[in-house]
Write a protein that holds these residues in place. Structure first.
Motif, PDB file in Angstrom:
ATOM      1  N   GLN A 238       0.834  -1.202   0.000  1.00  0.00           N
ATOM      2  CA  GLN A 238       0.000   0.000   0.000  1.00  0.00           C
ATOM      3  C   GLN A 238       0.869   1.253   0.000  1.00  0.00           C
ATOM      4  O   GLN A 238       0.567   2.232  -0.697  1.00  0.00           O
ATOM      5  CB  GLN A 238      -0.899  -0.023   1.237  1.00  0.00           C
ATOM      6  CG  GLN A 238      -1.969   1.049   1.275  1.00  0.00           C
ATOM      7  CD  GLN A 238      -2.826   0.935   2.513  1.00  0.00           C
ATOM      8  OE1 GLN A 238      -2.796  -0.062   3.225  1.00  0.00           O
ATOM      9  NE2 GLN A 238      -3.578   1.981   2.799  1.00  0.00           N
ATOM     10  N   HIS A 239       1.945   1.240   0.755  1.00  0.00           N
ATOM     11  CA  HIS A 239       2.856   2.380   0.802  1.00  0.00           C
ATOM     12  C   HIS A 239       3.471   2.633  -0.584  1.00  0.00           C
ATOM     13  O   HIS A 239       3.589   3.776  -1.033  1.00  0.00           O
ATOM     14  CB  HIS A 239       3.959   2.122   1.838  1.00  0.00           C
ATOM     15  CG  HIS A 239       4.949   3.220   1.979  1.00  0.00           C
ATOM     16  ND1 HIS A 239       6.173   3.202   1.360  1.00  0.00           N
ATOM     17  CD2 HIS A 239       4.885   4.400   2.660  1.00  0.00           C
ATOM     18  CE1 HIS A 239       6.834   4.317   1.657  1.00  0.00           C
ATOM     19  NE2 HIS A 239       6.081   5.056   2.444  1.00  0.00           N
ATOM     20  N   GLY A 240       3.859   1.548  -1.262  1.00  0.00           N
ATOM     21  CA  GLY A 240       4.424   1.686  -2.592  1.00  0.00           C
ATOM     22  C   GLY A 240       3.435   2.262  -3.593  1.00  0.00           C
ATOM     23  O   GLY A 240       3.782   3.137  -4.399  1.00  0.00           O
ATOM     24  N   LEU A 241       2.188   1.806  -3.525  1.00  0.00           N
ATOM     25  CA  LEU A 241       1.153   2.339  -4.428  1.00  0.00           C
ATOM     26  C   LEU A 241       0.855   3.803  -4.126  1.00  0.00           C
ATOM     27  O   LEU A 241       0.644   4.602  -5.043  1.00  0.00           O
ATOM     28  CB  LEU A 241      -0.130   1.514  -4.302  1.00  0.00           C
ATOM     29  CG  LEU A 241      -0.121   0.122  -4.928  1.00  0.00           C
ATOM     30  CD1 LEU A 241      -1.416  -0.603  -4.614  1.00  0.00           C
ATOM     31  CD2 LEU A 241       0.111   0.194  -6.434  1.00  0.00           C
ATOM     32  N   ALA A 242       0.837   4.149  -2.846  1.00  0.00           N
ATOM     33  CA  ALA A 242       0.575   5.531  -2.482  1.00  0.00           C
ATOM     34  C   ALA A 242       1.660   6.456  -3.008  1.00  0.00           C
ATOM     35  O   ALA A 242       1.380   7.565  -3.486  1.00  0.00           O
ATOM     36  CB  ALA A 242       0.455   5.652  -0.956  1.00  0.00           C
ATOM     37  N   LEU A 243       2.899   6.016  -2.940  1.00  0.00           N
ATOM     38  CA  LEU A 243       4.001   6.811  -3.480  1.00  0.00           C
ATOM     39  C   LEU A 243       3.891   6.943  -5.006  1.00  0.00           C
ATOM     40  O   LEU A 243       4.147   8.010  -5.571  1.00  0.00           O
ATOM     41  CB  LEU A 243       5.344   6.177  -3.114  1.00  0.00           C
ATOM     42  CG  LEU A 243       5.759   6.227  -1.641  1.00  0.00           C
ATOM     43  CD1 LEU A 243       7.079   5.503  -1.432  1.00  0.00           C
ATOM     44  CD2 LEU A 243       5.873   7.674  -1.151  1.00  0.00           C
ATOM     45  N   ARG A 244       3.478   5.862  -5.652  1.00  0.00           N
ATOM     46  CA  ARG A 244       3.400   5.872  -7.112  1.00  0.00           C
ATOM     47  C   ARG A 244       2.270   6.752  -7.625  1.00  0.00           C
ATOM     48  O   ARG A 244       2.438   7.483  -8.616  1.00  0.00           O
ATOM     49  CB  ARG A 244       3.213   4.436  -7.618  1.00  0.00           C
ATOM     50  CG  ARG A 244       3.124   4.338  -9.136  1.00  0.00           C
ATOM     51  CD  ARG A 244       3.107   2.896  -9.588  1.00  0.00           C
ATOM     52  NE  ARG A 244       3.057   2.803 -11.036  1.00  0.00           N
ATOM     53  CZ  ARG A 244       3.041   1.656 -11.708  1.00  0.00           C
ATOM     54  NH1 ARG A 244       3.099   0.504 -11.041  1.00  0.00           N
ATOM     55  NH2 ARG A 244       2.993   1.647 -13.018  1.00  0.00           N
ATOM     56  N   TYR A 245       1.103   6.691  -6.945  1.00  0.00           N
ATOM     57  CA  TYR A 245      -0.063   7.423  -7.445  1.00  0.00           C
ATOM     58  C   TYR A 245      -0.392   8.653  -6.608  1.00  0.00           C
ATOM     59  O   TYR A 245      -1.455   9.257  -6.776  1.00  0.00           O
ATOM     60  CB  TYR A 245      -1.288   6.500  -7.499  1.00  0.00           C
ATOM     61  CG  TYR A 245      -1.116   5.379  -8.500  1.00  0.00           C
ATOM     62  CD1 TYR A 245      -1.091   5.644  -9.863  1.00  0.00           C
ATOM     63  CD2 TYR A 245      -0.959   4.056  -8.087  1.00  0.00           C
ATOM     64  CE1 TYR A 245      -0.922   4.632 -10.789  1.00  0.00           C
ATOM     65  CE2 TYR A 245      -0.787   3.024  -9.004  1.00  0.00           C
ATOM     66  CZ  TYR A 245      -0.774   3.323 -10.349  1.00  0.00           C
ATOM     67  OH  TYR A 245      -0.606   2.315 -11.260  1.00  0.00           O
TER      68      TYR A 245
END
Length: 247
Positions: A238-245
């Protein structure tokens, strides 16, 4: 490699503790003996902890996949212009599944599905559906209208807008719902042992029936470690997706 390990250090730490508990539970017999000094046996040996863990994961995975597929698809359908009339109905059905006690669902589904994994999966799927659906709705409805207009303006088809824009931007919120659903499902799956499913709830049920606190604690520790391990894994994703989007 070091950066990857550092990023995933939380899930790896909990996974190591889980595997230690699964394969080395017998080494802590002296501690469990303090809880039930009068018991003839303090380490659960009726089934392998490793096998129970695999069975537990299988039941949870099937139930969670069904809840995710149904929840996301339902969320997509009721946020389309042609499906908005069904939004109240879908939300109410999902809410009923969440508020209806899993034990009651098990009791009602046993006559139809028999004992074992099937009624357990059905109950867990209903119980885990609401967080996925609610977050899918929140994520899709939170995409800015100007973003959608821009996507349509550059010639994207409705399917491309849905997959490449709406679901992509909503993915951190949707994943948060999936994370909640899966974590709840891991803990709730233990009740399946009451109707013949092979899960980490077996030691808990055996301990309750026989008055063996050590059995109960062993099952509870394994379920807790599994839940924390999976939850921390979702947190990293989730942290990775939040950073990406940018969520």
């Amino acid at each position: 490699m070091i950066a990857i390990i550092k990023y995933w250090r939380g899930p790896l730490f909990w996974l190591a503790l889980l595997l230690l508990a699964v394969f080395c539970m017998g080494q802590f017999e002296f501690l469990f003996r303090q809880l039930t000094p009068d018991a003839a046996e303090v380490i659960y040996h009726r089934e392998s902890f490793a096998q129970l863990l695999l069975n537990h994961l299988l039941v949870v995975a099937v139930a969670a996949c069904l809840a995710i597929i149904i929840g996301v698809l339902a969320g997509v359908v009721v946020t389309r212009s042609w499906g908005r009339d069904f939004l109240p109905l879908v939300s109410q059905v999902a809410s009923i599944g969440q508020t209806f006690p899993p034990v009651a669902v098990l009791a009602l589904s046993v006559p139809l599905l028999g004992f074992g994994d099937l009624p357990t999966i059905f109950a867990l799927m209903l119980y885990g559906l609401l967080p996925v659906l609610r977050n899918t709705l929140a994520g899709l409805q939170g995409v800015a209208g100007s973003t959608l207009e821009a996507a349509r303006g550059i010639g994207m088809s409705p399917l491309q807008v849905l997959l490449q824009v709406e679901l992509a931007l909503a993915s951190p919120v949707i994943l948060a719902g999936i994370r909640t659903s899966v974590t709840i499902t891991i803990a709730t799956a233990a009740i399946g042992s009451t109707i013949g499913a092979s899960t980490l709830g077996n030691p808990v049920i055996a301990g309750l029936v026989n008055g063996n606190t050590a059995y109960v604690l062993q099952g509870a520790v394994l379920i807790g470690l599994l839940a924390v391990c999976v939850d921390s894994t979702f947190e990293r994703i989730q942290h990775g997706l939040a950073l990406r989007y940018g969520g």
